[in-house]
Design a protein around this motif. Structure first.
Motif, PDB file in Angstrom:
ATOM      1  N   UNK A 171       1.130   0.937 -17.227  1.00 58.73           N
ATOM      2  CA  UNK A 171       1.358   0.796 -15.782  1.00 58.73           C
ATOM      3  C   UNK A 171       2.554  -0.115 -15.502  1.00 58.73           C
ATOM      4  N   UNK A 172       2.689  -1.188 -16.289  1.00 59.90           N
ATOM      5  CA  UNK A 172       3.827  -2.094 -16.105  1.00 59.90           C
ATOM      6  C   UNK A 172       5.129  -1.405 -16.503  1.00 59.90           C
ATOM      7  N   UNK A 173       5.078  -0.605 -17.574  1.00 62.80           N
ATOM      8  CA  UNK A 173       6.290   0.064 -18.062  1.00 62.80           C
ATOM      9  C   UNK A 173       6.745   1.158 -17.104  1.00 62.80           C
ATOM     10  N   UNK A 174       5.774   1.889 -16.509  1.00 65.48           N
ATOM     11  CA  UNK A 174       6.132   2.963 -15.579  1.00 65.48           C
ATOM     12  C   UNK A 174       6.757   2.405 -14.310  1.00 65.48           C
ATOM     13  N   UNK A 175       6.306   1.209 -13.907  1.00 68.99           N
ATOM     14  CA  UNK A 175       6.865   0.528 -12.733  1.00 68.99           C
ATOM     15  C   UNK A 175       6.798   1.434 -11.508  1.00 68.99           C
ATOM     16  N   UNK A 176       5.629   2.068 -11.303  1.00 68.83           N
ATOM     17  CA  UNK A 176       5.466   2.957 -10.159  1.00 68.83           C
ATOM     18  C   UNK A 176       5.335   2.141  -8.876  1.00 68.83           C
ATOM     19  N   UNK A 177       5.752   2.738  -7.761  1.00 69.98           N
ATOM     20  CA  UNK A 177       5.544   2.098  -6.464  1.00 69.98           C
ATOM     21  C   UNK A 177       4.147   2.487  -5.981  1.00 69.98           C
ATOM     22  N   UNK A 178       3.199   1.531  -5.898  1.00 65.12           N
ATOM     23  CA  UNK A 178       1.816   1.909  -5.558  1.00 65.12           C
ATOM     24  C   UNK A 178       1.693   2.498  -4.150  1.00 65.12           C
ATOM     25  N   UNK A 179       2.627   2.145  -3.259  1.00 60.97           N
ATOM     26  CA  UNK A 179       2.546   2.679  -1.897  1.00 60.97           C
ATOM     27  C   UNK A 179       3.042   4.123  -1.847  1.00 60.97           C
ATOM     28  N   UNK A 204      -4.238  13.285  -5.320  1.00 61.78           N
ATOM     29  CA  UNK A 204      -4.594  13.917  -6.587  1.00 61.78           C
ATOM     30  C   UNK A 204      -4.365  12.968  -7.747  1.00 61.78           C
ATOM     31  N   UNK A 205      -3.495  11.995  -7.532  1.00 64.39           N
ATOM     32  CA  UNK A 205      -3.201  11.073  -8.624  1.00 64.39           C
ATOM     33  C   UNK A 205      -2.299  11.683  -9.673  1.00 64.39           C
ATOM     34  N   UNK A 213       0.705  -5.639   2.126  1.00 65.50           N
ATOM     35  CA  UNK A 213      -0.603  -5.061   2.457  1.00 65.50           C
ATOM     36  C   UNK A 213      -1.356  -4.577   1.216  1.00 65.50           C
ATOM     37  N   UNK A 214      -1.188  -5.324   0.130  1.00 66.02           N
ATOM     38  CA  UNK A 214      -1.914  -5.011  -1.107  1.00 66.02           C
ATOM     39  C   UNK A 214      -2.265  -6.336  -1.784  1.00 66.02           C
ATOM     40  N   UNK A 247      -2.824  -2.851  -8.467  1.00 61.76           N
ATOM     41  CA  UNK A 247      -3.002  -3.502  -7.164  1.00 61.76           C
ATOM     42  C   UNK A 247      -3.878  -2.649  -6.258  1.00 61.76           C
ATOM     43  N   UNK A 248      -4.601  -3.341  -5.408  1.00 66.35           N
ATOM     44  CA  UNK A 248      -5.540  -2.714  -4.477  1.00 66.35           C
ATOM     45  C   UNK A 248      -4.855  -2.637  -3.121  1.00 66.35           C
ATOM     46  N   UNK A 249      -4.694  -1.415  -2.583  1.00 67.62           N
ATOM     47  CA  UNK A 249      -4.098  -1.254  -1.246  1.00 67.62           C
ATOM     48  C   UNK A 249      -5.175  -1.523  -0.204  1.00 67.62           C
ATOM     49  N   UNK A 250      -4.819  -2.309   0.815  1.00 66.24           N
ATOM     50  CA  UNK A 250      -5.826  -2.751   1.796  1.00 66.24           C
ATOM     51  C   UNK A 250      -5.973  -1.785   2.964  1.00 66.24           C
TER      52      UNK A 250
END
Length: 359
Positions: free
Chosen positions: A127-135, A141-142, A168-169, A218-221
């Motif tokens: 997850x750290x290597x992919x550096x995806x934007x969680x928003x 579908x994921x 907001x996370x 991270x948890x989106x609120x």
């Protein structure tokens, strides 16, 4: 004859009988102010006002010109590591075994210190290597297409791990040494200590919901929505497939540590909420006939999930007390019979009714 002798230049000399060159001509070590040498003594000798014992380790720092005496072995050359406020390195003390993180200064390791590599679980590493934007990639579908995925960069394990928490996370970090968890709300840059680890979230995704589809740190609120497909059966045994969409958000106060800790008390809040709502909807639909449900589906489903207050009105939201998740609205997107023949018969009757009305 078994003894070593150091000759410093400039000098011309002949080798005498019984002498030979051990290493040939060596360069003098010239150290800048951010460089140093780790030295080890091979035998006892007088070094200025100190007596060095065999096996002693010490360090000299620049700026200096250094020629190692015959009793001294040069182990390694050290260069200072410049670190900004949001950069750091993990250092282990070889004598005590303690590991610490150093940030925001130019630091040079001394003779008793070494860089320490921090290991992370493979899933967190990915997850750290992919550096995806969680928003941006919080997709229902994921599915994370390979074409979109950035090239994975190998992490330098001696560097302090940093993670950007978006607005907001929040993320939860657990310290295994102190046995304490802390929750950090975004926007913020998190730096992990030597004994700290991220709490990884593994959420349900897809329609209908399947577990372990979306992985995140991270948890989106919220506010946000999720869609689910559930199969229900009415009192007269008509099986229907409902597609429902729920709007949700977390009720949280960043200043209250008890409420913050609650956010991470349910590992898969999406799956938990969808199952709880689906069971309420199934129970309510099982007690009504197909005809009644067809006419009042929205009212029946809203009343079953949100509950009815003292004034016989449907409540505004449904809250999960264990993690302060609030479901604020339900959108019934489609109601379809599961059985193909029932579906065709219903289509015919609806078309017939429309034709009669039109005529």
């Amino acid at each position: 004859l078994g003894r070593k002798k150091l000759v410093k230049g400039e000098k011309s000399f002949f080798l005498m009988p019984g002498e030979w060159l051990e290493k040939g001509i060596q360069n003098v070590y010239i150290l800048g102010e951010n460089e140093g040498l780790i030295l080890k003594s091979t035998e006892q000798f007088q070094d200025g006002d100190k007596v060095r014992q065999p096996g002693d380790l010490w360090m000299i720092r620049g700026p200096v010109e250094y020629v190692a005496p015959v009793e001294v072995e040069v182990i390694t050359k050290r260069v200072a590591i410049p670190l900004d406020e949001n950069e750091g390195i993990y250092i282990r003390d070889v004598k005590t075994g303690k590991v610490r993180a150093v940030t925001g200064q130019t630091y040079m390791l001394n003779q008793d210190e070494e860089l320490w590599e921090k290991e992370l679980p493979p899933a967190v590493e990915l997850l750290l290597a992919q550096n995806k934007d969680p928003l941006a990639q919080r997709g229902e579908t994921g599915n994370y297409q390979q074409s979109m995925a950035p090239k994975l960069t190998a992490r330098d394990k001696t560097r302090v791990i940093t993670f950007r928490v978006p607005h907001n996370a929040c993320v939860q970090i657990y310290d295994y040494k102190e046995k304490k968890a802390r929750v950090v709300f975004g926007p913020e840059l998190v730096m992990l200590g030597p004994d700290e680890q991220f709490t990884q979230l593994s959420l349900s995704g897809g329609k209908p919901k399947k577990p372990n589809v979306i992985k995140s740190l991270c948890l989106l609120l919220g506010p946000d929505f999720c869609t689910d497909i559930i199969t229900v059966e009415t009192a007269d045994h008509a099986r229907l497939s409902l597609q429902l969409s729920y709007n949700w958000h977390f009720i949280s106060d960043p200043k209250d540590p008890v409420q913050s800790a609650k956010l991470f008390s349910v590992p898969d809040f999406v799956g938990d909420a969808c199952k709880a709502i689906a069971s309420r909807v199934r129970g309510a639909v099982a007690s009504v006939k197909f005809d009644d449900f067809h006419k009042n589906s929205a009212k029946i489903i809203r009343a079953s999930v949100f509950g009815i207050d003292e004034k016989q009105k449907v409540r505004d939201f449904f809250e999960f007390k264990q993690n302060n998740l609030a479901i604020t609205s339900i959108d019934i997107q489609s109601v379809e019979p599961v059985d193909q023949r029932t579906r065709d018969a219903l289509m015919k009757s609806v078309q017939l009714a429309i034709e009669i009305t039109t005529n």
